[in-house]
Design an enzyme around this catalytic site. Sequence first.
Site, mmCIF file in Angstrom:
data_model
loop_
_atom_site.group_PDB
_atom_site.id
_atom_site.type_symbol
_atom_site.label_atom_id
_atom_site.label_comp_id
_atom_site.label_asym_id
_atom_site.label_seq_id
_atom_site.Cartn_x
_atom_site.Cartn_y
_atom_site.Cartn_z
ATOM 1 C CG ASP A 279 -1.734 1.223 1.403
ATOM 2 O OD1 ASP A 279 -1.729 2.056 0.479
ATOM 3 O OD2 ASP A 279 -2.388 1.368 2.452
ATOM 4 C CG HIS B 26 -6.576 -1.454 1.928
ATOM 5 N ND1 HIS B 26 -5.748 -0.724 1.107
ATOM 6 C CD2 HIS B 26 -6.781 -0.685 3.021
ATOM 7 C CE1 HIS B 26 -5.457 0.440 1.675
ATOM 8 N NE2 HIS B 26 -6.087 0.481 2.846
#
Length: 607
Positions: free
Chosen positions: A193, A324
Amino acid sequence: MKIVTYNVNGLRQRIAQFGSLRNLLNSFDADIICFQETKLRRQEVTADLVMAEGYESFFSSTRTTQKGRTGYSGVITFCRVKSAFSSNEVALPLSAEEGFTGLVGNSQTSKEKLPFLSEDLEEFSKDELLSVDSEGRCIITDHSHFVLFNVYGPRAVSDDTERIQFKQMFYRILQRRWESLLRQGRRILVVGDLNIAPSAVDRCDAGPDFDNNEFRRWFKSMLLENGGQFSDVFRAKHPDKEAYTCWPQNTGAEVFNFGSRIDHILFAGSCLHESNDLQCHSFLSCHVKECDILMHYKRCKPESTQSAQRWKGGRSIKLEGSDHAPVFMTLNEIPEVSLHSTPSLSARYVPMVHGLQQTLVSVLMKRQVSEEMKSCKMSHEDIAMGSSCERVEPVSITSPTDCYFPPSQDSEDSILESNELSGGSSQEAISLSGREYEKSISMQNKTKKKARNNRYSQLSLTSFFQRSTNIGNGVNESCIDNSNIQAEPSQPGPNLNETPTVFHHSGSTKLETDACDQDLAKLNDNSTKEERNNVASLDWQRIQQMMQNSIPLCKGHKEPCIARVVRKRGPNFGRRFYVCARAEGPSSNPEANCGYFKWAASKSRNK
């Protein structure tokens, strides 16, 4: 081989969701699994959180003590292997490193000994270099054919100058490390990320100034199409696909797939084929079979018929999972490597993971203390249980430390009672007959239990409406005032059990208090459980109605809004506001959030 990257938004929560760490890892059926945002502090890392049968793990946790920065980031790389020793599997790394500055493992290392630090970084001190690795944002594993960077990039909002500078320094130093490895002819694989959506197609609400962001410009400069050396593997496989990997948690944006793509897999380097003509070869075309987003890990499933109703009217259902979605890549024709063993950075070699081993001396000392306390307790019980004797002789205590028992911490009353027994009446208490002493002890225990119940018992909903309820049942109003005064202190204190001060000028205070107690007792005795439940239900309905009347309706759907509170530091911190209760989505969709906003009349008390 298969590689997965996943921002888990708290590793404990994902382990609980799947039942065990091994179940979570097996669900991906991957050879290398990289997690970000594990939210584990170093002192909290235990074997059940970072070790699973059939996997080797390498983790980094936050080391900073800065307020608000502890236990919120963290990365960990799991490698599925058949053998942790003398293995030729590519998934098992030859070496591993925590951070990317080279300073975390050995804080005594000087900048001059780090080959990748160029003259451009002389402006940064050693403390600044250490700071970028102090938040547990990177693990590097060397798999011979490529060097894998598991990265959790910093987040920085537009008005946070300090974090913007930190993010600039983070990526600048990281880029220098990549460039150093590429100069050595190494292949680099970056997963994680990065908190950057590179293009407008990667962001649901990209505005006209979208491309002016400095970190977005930096990201694009690293790509091959802009003269860089990295390939965005997902975008190379899906050039025009609108696909996102992250959705805001508090707006229900997953319902309409209203998110951004900030979880990436990047690659830089040559093809693995040994050929003189490498112009027709590339790592993407020769070795990358597939790269996509694992959408079935989303909290809100697209096929769910109730998806659109989850946030409608503010009646949201808590969705299980991370905010996510994982991204995966499968590789072909990756040859085996030479025999090697697990690097020393593996969790299996970290002593803190397995707990501290007790020494033989500490075990014996604990046993000795336990036996002494048991002996002391038995001698105390012999005194207390003297019912078989008609009379107990006075006991002479020669030392204040002999069989000393500290007063109970349950309530202030117990401390007062202990003091009374240890005063002038102590000899009289001990010299009582067995039956009398037993009776005395029993009464004291009952008093303590009652005091504890009075102090820590939970107030019912009806207790907050005693005035309106009891007046209807014929209870004296002055009694309600007295009972409310006693229940008002918000925190237990020494004066909680004292008689409340009643501000009446007449001399009938005691009589009124006694009458109040009798009326309340009569009410409680005569009221059945069903009646009390009905009263509580009516009170709760009245509260809901009052709250409902004060909530505005959004202009787009004429539905009750939901209240939120500003948590960002600033002039509006703690201020309450109302917004449309529907899930966030594109403005073209009439079923999505209409964008209604209204400030509440006063600030929230919960700051």
